[in-house]
Design an enzyme around this catalytic site. Structure first.
Site, PDB file in Angstrom:
ATOM      1  N   THR A  30       0.818  -1.209   0.000  1.00 37.09           N
ATOM      2  CA  THR A  30       0.000   0.000   0.000  1.00 37.09           C
ATOM      3  C   THR A  30       0.858   1.268   0.000  1.00 37.09           C
ATOM      4  O   THR A  30       0.457   2.292  -0.557  1.00 37.09           O
ATOM      5  CB  THR A  30      -0.950   0.000   1.207  1.00 37.09           C
ATOM      6  OG1 THR A  30      -0.211  -0.313   2.392  1.00 37.09           O
ATOM      7  CG2 THR A  30      -2.051  -1.035   1.028  1.00 37.09           C
ATOM      8  N   TYR A  71     -12.737  -2.355   3.338  1.00 42.41           N
ATOM      9  CA  TYR A  71     -14.041  -1.734   3.098  1.00 42.41           C
ATOM     10  C   TYR A  71     -15.225  -2.641   3.428  1.00 42.41           C
ATOM     11  O   TYR A  71     -16.163  -2.232   4.095  1.00 42.41           O
ATOM     12  CB  TYR A  71     -14.175  -1.228   1.649  1.00 42.41           C
ATOM     13  CG  TYR A  71     -15.480  -0.493   1.414  1.00 42.41           C
ATOM     14  CD1 TYR A  71     -15.640   0.821   1.851  1.00 42.41           C
ATOM     15  CD2 TYR A  71     -16.560  -1.106   0.809  1.00 42.41           C
ATOM     16  CE1 TYR A  71     -16.842   1.495   1.670  1.00 42.41           C
ATOM     17  CE2 TYR A  71     -17.772  -0.453   0.632  1.00 42.41           C
ATOM     18  CZ  TYR A  71     -17.905   0.849   1.060  1.00 42.41           C
ATOM     19  OH  TYR A  71     -19.094   1.500   0.899  1.00 42.41           O
ATOM     20  N   TYR A  89      -1.466  -9.627   6.272  1.00 46.85           N
ATOM     21  CA  TYR A  89      -1.248  -8.206   6.570  1.00 46.85           C
ATOM     22  C   TYR A  89      -2.519  -7.647   7.198  1.00 46.85           C
ATOM     23  O   TYR A  89      -3.521  -7.448   6.524  1.00 46.85           O
ATOM     24  CB  TYR A  89      -0.885  -7.465   5.284  1.00 46.85           C
ATOM     25  CG  TYR A  89      -0.602  -5.987   5.432  1.00 46.85           C
ATOM     26  CD1 TYR A  89      -0.389  -5.388   6.673  1.00 46.85           C
ATOM     27  CD2 TYR A  89      -0.513  -5.170   4.307  1.00 46.85           C
ATOM     28  CE1 TYR A  89      -0.119  -4.033   6.794  1.00 46.85           C
ATOM     29  CE2 TYR A  89      -0.241  -3.812   4.402  1.00 46.85           C
ATOM     30  CZ  TYR A  89      -0.058  -3.254   5.644  1.00 46.85           C
ATOM     31  OH  TYR A  89       0.209  -1.912   5.756  1.00 46.85           O
ATOM     32  N   ARG A 109      -6.624   1.041   8.084  1.00 47.17           N
ATOM     33  CA  ARG A 109      -6.904   1.282   6.666  1.00 47.17           C
ATOM     34  C   ARG A 109      -8.050   0.423   6.141  1.00 47.17           C
ATOM     35  O   ARG A 109      -8.781   0.843   5.240  1.00 47.17           O
ATOM     36  CB  ARG A 109      -5.649   1.010   5.823  1.00 47.17           C
ATOM     37  CG  ARG A 109      -4.571   2.077   5.978  1.00 47.17           C
ATOM     38  CD  ARG A 109      -3.360   1.721   5.126  1.00 47.17           C
ATOM     39  NE  ARG A 109      -2.354   2.765   5.183  1.00 47.17           N
ATOM     40  CZ  ARG A 109      -2.273   3.803   4.334  1.00 47.17           C
ATOM     41  NH1 ARG A 109      -3.150   3.917   3.365  1.00 47.17           N
ATOM     42  NH2 ARG A 109      -1.318   4.688   4.455  1.00 47.17           N
ATOM     43  N   LYS A 148       2.255  -9.542   8.979  1.00 45.84           N
ATOM     44  CA  LYS A 148       2.635  -8.151   9.190  1.00 45.84           C
ATOM     45  C   LYS A 148       1.472  -7.542   9.974  1.00 45.84           C
ATOM     46  O   LYS A 148       0.394  -7.302   9.437  1.00 45.84           O
ATOM     47  CB  LYS A 148       2.841  -7.415   7.864  1.00 45.84           C
ATOM     48  CG  LYS A 148       3.159  -5.928   8.041  1.00 45.84           C
ATOM     49  CD  LYS A 148       3.220  -5.201   6.704  1.00 45.84           C
ATOM     50  CE  LYS A 148       3.479  -3.719   6.906  1.00 45.84           C
ATOM     51  NZ  LYS A 148       3.428  -2.964   5.613  1.00 45.84           N
ATOM     52  N   ILE A 205       8.321  -4.755   8.630  1.00 46.38           N
ATOM     53  CA  ILE A 205       8.219  -4.264   7.256  1.00 46.38           C
ATOM     54  C   ILE A 205       7.948  -2.778   7.401  1.00 46.38           C
ATOM     55  O   ILE A 205       6.873  -2.365   7.830  1.00 46.38           O
ATOM     56  CB  ILE A 205       7.122  -4.986   6.458  1.00 46.38           C
ATOM     57  CG1 ILE A 205       7.516  -6.455   6.254  1.00 46.38           C
ATOM     58  CG2 ILE A 205       6.914  -4.304   5.104  1.00 46.38           C
ATOM     59  CD1 ILE A 205       6.459  -7.287   5.543  1.00 46.38           C
TER      60      ILE A 205
END
Length: 291
Positions: free
Chosen positions: A46, A109, A135, A140, A164, A206
């Site tokens: 991202t 979303y 992840y 987000r 992550k 990361i």
């Protein structure tokens, strides 16, 4: 999975003023990280503005990084999304012969249930033999993947090798570290918490800021892996302000401004993101100059 221990960096996608991919700057960024201690590279995450990168550009970016890297560091490719069938299709059709692992962001979303998360990643795990790094980034995606779901996936699928974790939740890290299988890696996705997580038993980070200061950041994480907390925190404290700065407005506008000050690339981003404000740019310029 030793190749995913230490400091990975979520590479930005440099743009020219016309917002086309800046290949020369990308080559410079990759070499800069390889030559200064980064342990592995993450492509098209991202932070690489994957949401506004076309399929053709994605392949160009992969090709340039693979060629520049020339097998010097392990490569992780971001393949994720909220359409499970499309993610599976990409895994089955994209040439991943030069890729060492997949980083797959949790569906965003649509806010799936925990069973939805599990079934999504089950489909991904069954679509590839490559190692998969989950992840989780609820800030987000709008939905947290709970530790129980992560641990269930870790135990059920051999090629799900790491997560992550970027929930910015220290207790969630501790739960994962306490209950994880021995060979499952907990990788910090929060630059501000990365050292503490590593010292608590994590496998590194990361990072976003790591690509701008790879020598210092990777040294800090290695000291953490070695249990040398005092020396590691000396570096952490020096970098605290810039870690705050790069996330103050939006990512990757902040880190691109740092990289611009270092002479690596321009700070252009694609809409709906905008460049760092003049006030933020001034703070970043002073930090880089002083550092």
């Amino acid at each position: 999975m030793q190749k995913f221990i230490g400091t990975g960096v979520a590479l930005i996608t440099p743009f020219k003023n016309d917002l086309t991919v800046d290949v020369d700057a990308l080559i410079k960024l990759v070499n800069f990280n390889i030559e200064n201690g980064t342990n592995y590279l993450v492509i098209n995450g991202t932070t690489g503005e994957s949401g506004t990168i076309s399929k053709e550009e994605k392949q160009l970016i992969i090709d340039i990084i693979v060629q520049t890297n020339n097998k010097r560091l392990p490569l992780v490719l971001g393949i994720g999304g909220n359409n499970t069938l499309e993610v599976v299709k990409e895994l089955q059709t994209r040439d991943v012969s030069e890729i060492d692992g997949i980083l797959s962001v949790a569906p965003y979303y649509c806010k799936p249930t925990q069973e939805g998360f599990y079934q999504h990643y089950k489909a991904i795990a069954e679509a590839t033999t490559l190692p998969i790094i989950l992840y989780n980034v609820p800030g987000r995606t709008a939905k947290n993947m709970e530790p129980a779901t992560t641990l269930r996936l870790a135990k059920d699928f051999k090629n799900i090798v790491a997560i992550k974790e970027a929930g910015n939740n220290q207790q969630q890290y501790y739960t994962l570290l306490k209950d994880k299988p021995d060979d499952f890696l907990i990788i910090s996705g929060d630059d501000d918490l990365a050292l503490g997580v590593t010292l608590a038993g994590g496998s590194g980070v990361i990072s976003v800021i790591g690509q701008a200061f790879p020598k210092e950041f990777s040294k800090m994480i290695q000291l953490g892996l070695d249990g040398k907390n005092r020396e590691a925190y000396q570096i952490h404290y020096k970098m605290m302000d810039v870690i705050d700065y790069i996330f103050e407005e939006n990512n990757p506008a902040g880190i691109k401004t740092v990289l611009q000050e270092l002479g690596i690339c321009k700070n252009d981003v694609r809409l709906p993101l905008v460049k760092a404000s003049a006030e933020l740019e001034t703070k970043i310029r002073k930090f880089v100059s002083d550092f």
